[in-house]
Design an enzyme around this catalytic site. Structure first.
Site, PDB file in Angstrom:
ATOM      1  N   GLY A   3       6.249  36.439  -4.579  1.00 49.87           N
ATOM      2  CA  GLY A   3       6.622  36.110  -3.198  1.00 49.87           C
ATOM      3  C   GLY A   3       6.894  37.405  -2.448  1.00 49.87           C
ATOM      4  N   SER A  58       1.546  34.086 -10.537  1.00 53.98           N
ATOM      5  CA  SER A  58       2.158  33.223  -9.526  1.00 53.98           C
ATOM      6  C   SER A  58       1.174  32.134  -9.151  1.00 53.98           C
ATOM      7  CB  SER A  58       2.517  34.027  -8.273  1.00 53.98           C
ATOM      8  OG  SER A  58       1.332  34.386  -7.582  1.00 53.98           O
ATOM      9  N   ARG A  59       1.686  31.176  -8.372  1.00 52.27           N
ATOM     10  CA  ARG A  59       0.782  30.140  -7.852  1.00 52.27           C
ATOM     11  C   ARG A  59       0.014  30.659  -6.645  1.00 52.27           C
ATOM     12  NH1 ARG A  59       5.269  25.535  -7.679  1.00 52.27           N
ATOM     13  NH2 ARG A  59       5.976  27.003  -6.127  1.00 52.27           N
ATOM     14  N   ARG A 116      16.508  34.961 -10.409  1.00 48.31           N
ATOM     15  CA  ARG A 116      17.661  34.133 -10.757  1.00 48.31           C
ATOM     16  C   ARG A 116      17.863  34.176 -12.269  1.00 48.31           C
ATOM     17  NH1 ARG A 116      19.413  34.712  -6.549  1.00 48.31           N
ATOM     18  NH2 ARG A 116      19.910  33.208  -4.928  1.00 48.31           N
ATOM     19  N   GLU A 176      27.341  33.270 -13.411  1.00 47.51           N
ATOM     20  CA  GLU A 176      27.948  34.392 -12.662  1.00 47.51           C
ATOM     21  C   GLU A 176      29.203  33.896 -11.972  1.00 47.51           C
ATOM     22  OE1 GLU A 176      24.960  35.610  -9.895  1.00 47.51           O
ATOM     23  OE2 GLU A 176      23.607  36.360 -11.429  1.00 47.51           O
ATOM     24  N   HIS A 232      24.566  41.364  -9.878  1.00 44.30           N
ATOM     25  CA  HIS A 232      23.896  40.627  -8.794  1.00 44.30           C
ATOM     26  C   HIS A 232      24.140  41.315  -7.440  1.00 44.30           C
ATOM     27  CE1 HIS A 232      22.361  36.423  -7.390  1.00 44.30           C
ATOM     28  NE2 HIS A 232      21.909  37.399  -6.634  1.00 44.30           N
TER      29      HIS A 232
HETATM   30  C1  DGY Z   1      19.560  35.968  -2.520  1.00 43.63           C
HETATM   31  O1  DGY Z   1      19.648  36.094  -1.287  1.00 43.63           O
HETATM   32  O2  DGY Z   1      18.962  35.034  -3.039  1.00 43.63           O
HETATM   33  C2  DGY Z   1      20.207  37.022  -3.337  1.00 43.63           C
HETATM   34  O3  DGY Z   1      19.984  36.826  -4.678  1.00 43.63           O
HETATM   35  C3  DGY Z   1      21.679  36.996  -3.090  1.00 43.63           C
HETATM   36  O4  DGY Z   1      22.167  35.832  -3.672  1.00 43.63           O
END
Ligand code: DGY
Length: 331
Positions: free
Chosen positions: A166, A187-188, A243, A272, A292
């Site tokens: 993306g 990716s798709r 993620r 987290e 993160h």
């Molecule tokens: C997002 O914007 O998705 C970042 O990972 C912050 O959470």
């Protein structure tokens, strides 16, 4: 004769779920709406968030604010939600859809910052940054290192596999061109000329560095687990800036411990925050870890809040927002 007082039109009520947000967007919203801001330093838990939103019609939220049936049942007046985050795995899409509640996010504005961070993680992991800085800061740099001591692996000129292509994946690819990397992606689509689309197993077998930038969906959960890690080169580095739960963390820890792969650079985790040392990755020298914070630059965070505030204002004023969640669009 004095003119009669102009009737005050009540301003729409907007709740902001964090007390401290970068930039001047909250001040801007306050000039138009009746804005209430979460007063504490700690994030509200789901129940406190619902009580705080109360009768507000708009919510400016951030990542991890759980927008689900329970919250929406308690806040029936909500007619617009803008989240200053790209990922929205904490938003129950069906719950929003059932109520015809528009929800927006902030894609694009953090892609550059996250892509920069992906290179930081690649380099940190491959060049053994954790071991070097730990040794240095502990006062153990008491002699010149031998030419063959604590060596790392190159990023420049290597083969990069991007899983999830993306906006972040594409920003990483653009940087990888300057690093003269061979670039492939899984990716798709949509695909582009910068990276060669390949199957996941082929990408894992042939890449020196695998970077994950996936949203968390049922089909991406634990996409990379023990089998996939075993396909990777023993000299490979795995980076995750998407993620946490797209990667099986236990499997990764075990692979790093047994040197199935060389190293990992990880910014996102299955659960987290992590405030104890129980996570097995924390004790591994070949895991280069950050909490993160890939989007944590002044510019990126201020843009995220600004984009969310703009969209919230548009929705409150019955104008179409720019960044409605794809699943809630009617096209
Ligand atoms: C997002 O914007 O998705 C970042 O990972 C912050 O959470």
């Amino acid at each position: 004769m004095s003119s009669p007082p102009t009737p005050q039109i009540p301003r729409a009520r907007v709740a902001v779920s964090r007390g401290s947000l970068p930039g001047d967007s909250v001040a801007r919203l306050s000039s138009v709406f009746d804005v209430r801001v979460w007063p504490e330093a700690d994030a509200p838990n789901p129940s406190d968030l619902a009580a705080f939103i109360d009768d507000a019609e708009g919510l400016l939220g951030v990542a991890k604010d759980l927008i689900d049936d329970q919250l929406l049942d308690r806040c029936p007046q909500l007619r617009a939600v803008a989240i200053a985050s790209t990922g929205y795995d904490y938003v129950d899409i069906e719950a929003a859809r059932r109520r015809e509640l528009p929800v927006t996010h902030t894609p694009a504005v953090l892609s550059g910052a996250v892509a920069d961070h992906a290179f930081f993680l690649m380099t940190g992991a491959r060049r053994r940054a954790h071991e070097h800085t730990t040794m240095f800061r502990s006062g153990a740099w008491d002699r010149h290192l031998a030419l063959d001591e604590m060596l790392g692996l190159d990023v420049y000129g290597s083969t990069l596999g991007i899983v999830g292509y993306g906006q972040v994946g594409k920003a990483i690819a653009r940087r990888a061109v300057c690093y003269e990397m061979t670039i492939q992606e899984y990716s798709r689509g949509p695909h582009d000329d910068l990276a060669k689309p390949v199957e996941l197993d082929d990408l894992l077998r042939t890449s020196d560095i695998v970077v994950m930038c996936l949203p968390l969906l049922p089909e991406t959960t634990h996409l990379i687990a023990e089998r996939e890690l075993r396909l990777m080169k023993p000299t490979a580095t795995l980076v995750n800036v998407g993620r946490g739960a797209t990667l099986d963390e236990q499997a990764l820890a075990s692979a790093l411990k047994r040197n199935v792969i060389h190293s990992a650079g990880i910014d996102v985790f299955e659960s987290e925050p992590i405030s104890d040392t129980a996570n097995p990755l924390l004790e591994l020298a070949n895991a280069f870890l950050t909490p993160h914070m890939a989007s944590a630059t002044h510019a990126a965070r201020a843009s995220m809040v600004s984009v969310a505030a703009d969209d919230l204002q548009a929705m409150m004023e019955h104008r179409p927002p720019q960044h409605l969640l794809a699943e809630l669009r009617h096209e």
